[in-house]
Design a protein around this motif. Sequence first.
Motif, short mmCIF file in Angstrom:
data_model
loop_
_atom_site.label_atom_id
_atom_site.label_comp_id
_atom_site.label_asym_id
_atom_site.label_seq_id
_atom_site.Cartn_x
_atom_site.Cartn_y
_atom_site.Cartn_z
N SER A 222 45.39 -23.77 -30.70
CA SER A 222 45.66 -24.30 -32.04
C SER A 222 44.67 -23.75 -33.07
N ILE A 223 43.42 -23.59 -32.66
CA ILE A 223 42.41 -23.06 -33.58
C ILE A 223 42.74 -21.62 -33.96
N VAL A 224 43.06 -20.80 -32.96
CA VAL A 224 43.38 -19.39 -33.23
C VAL A 224 44.57 -19.28 -34.18
N LYS A 225 45.62 -20.04 -33.89
CA LYS A 225 46.82 -19.98 -34.73
C LYS A 225 46.52 -20.43 -36.16
N SER A 226 45.73 -21.47 -36.31
CA SER A 226 45.40 -21.97 -37.65
C SER A 226 44.60 -20.95 -38.45
N VAL A 227 43.61 -20.34 -37.81
CA VAL A 227 42.78 -19.36 -38.51
C VAL A 227 43.60 -18.12 -38.87
N PHE A 247 42.61 -13.90 -19.33
CA PHE A 247 43.76 -14.14 -18.47
C PHE A 247 45.08 -13.91 -19.20
N ALA A 248 46.10 -13.56 -18.41
CA ALA A 248 47.40 -13.18 -18.97
C ALA A 248 48.03 -14.31 -19.77
N GLU A 249 47.73 -15.55 -19.39
CA GLU A 249 48.30 -16.70 -20.10
C GLU A 249 47.93 -16.69 -21.58
N LEU A 253 50.81 -16.90 -24.40
CA LEU A 253 50.95 -18.05 -25.31
C LEU A 253 50.70 -17.68 -26.77
N LEU A 254 49.84 -16.69 -27.01
CA LEU A 254 49.47 -16.37 -28.39
C LEU A 254 50.15 -15.13 -28.95
N GLY A 255 50.73 -14.30 -28.10
CA GLY A 255 51.39 -13.10 -28.59
C GLY A 255 50.43 -12.20 -29.35
N PRO A 362 48.43 -5.50 -26.53
CA PRO A 362 47.59 -6.64 -26.12
C PRO A 362 47.29 -6.74 -24.62
N ASN A 363 48.03 -6.04 -23.78
CA ASN A 363 47.72 -6.07 -22.35
C ASN A 363 46.65 -5.05 -21.96
N ARG A 364 46.18 -4.28 -22.95
CA ARG A 364 45.11 -3.30 -22.70
C ARG A 364 43.82 -3.82 -23.31
N PHE A 365 42.70 -3.64 -22.59
CA PHE A 365 41.41 -4.11 -23.05
C PHE A 365 40.58 -2.96 -23.61
#
Length: 371
Positions: A222-227, A247-249, A253-255, A362-365
């Motif tokens: 929720s914090i990430v989405k709000s910011v 982690f992949a989750e 969840l955040l796209g 996003p799946n690459r670091f």
Amino acid sequence: MNTPPSPSPAAERTDGSSVQIGALVPLTRPGWIEAGRHLLAGLELAVGDVNDAGGIGGRPLELVVRDTAADPHRAAAVVDELARLGVAALVGEYHSVVARAAAARADALGLPFLCSSAVLDTLTEQPTEWVARLAPAQSHSWQIYAEFLLRAGHRRIAIAAESSVYWASGARILRAYLAPRGGTVTELDMRALTPTAMCDELASNRATALLLLVGHPQPAMSIVKSVRRDQRLTEIMIGAPAGQPEFAEWAKLLGDDSASIPFLRYLPERLSPLGAQVETALRERLAEAPSFVAFEGYDTVAVLTDVLRTHGTDQARTAESWSRVAVEGTRGKIRFSRTPGISVWQWAWAPIQVVDRDPIEPNRFRILHAG
């Protein structure tokens, strides 16, 4: 070092029975289930490899798995149960506060505990011979994160914090490192603020970075989405030193919001041949990219196997052997030493990176900093 009152029930046997080790893993809420799943995958893979190579003196190695569910009281009770079962040693645990409870109980009982993943500096109140740890201490890894912040030009830092020993310790480490170097840390109490109210506070204090010292998935999500949706905060960097984005989750969840959030992980830039082999096997087992926690699980069993094969399964001899460990793990040569301010035998240090998820993929670091 506490002395057990009687000979260990896990003393040498020649009857072909298995060598049992107790595994502490968070597998249900409020534990971080995904971290627990990766930790267990690493432990199980390594046990399989040990048994394929002949076990411990011809005896199979067996994991006795118990769910801690991120509950310190439950963990202490599990340690008592596993001690009664006669396990040769304990391994595992991800949550620092839970590992601290387990370490204290293992020390009191005289049961060797090789902690895989928890980072809180003070796992036991007094120095102990019974506990060793693979993960770097929080004071070491979080200072590296603070160094990254300064190098990236961030000196006005805000932290969104929940109440726990672990988060409070992290905040102290950041302040102690940043203050002498011209940095400031402002704490936003997420027990009292909604994510929207936190954004209002953030907009008024001119911070250039917000660090998430909060639980996953909530309130971190929720914090990430709000910011991300607040037009006043488009220039602020979100960071997560505790590693929530690993982690992949997180990405699921955040796209797109999951990217560009730097966090700590404990992997080298390039894996050794053993590490690459283990990565392939873990990816198959997990059906996704393995996290550093899975490698910590594998290395835990690799180290303990070396100790048990070399020094036998007597618990006291295991505890006396930490200083003689020299094992090639998936992430480098593992040795334990006494480190100032750390009460347990410590690998000083596992490789440390600050990474984030690539906004394009996003799946690459991306590796941003290493220490």
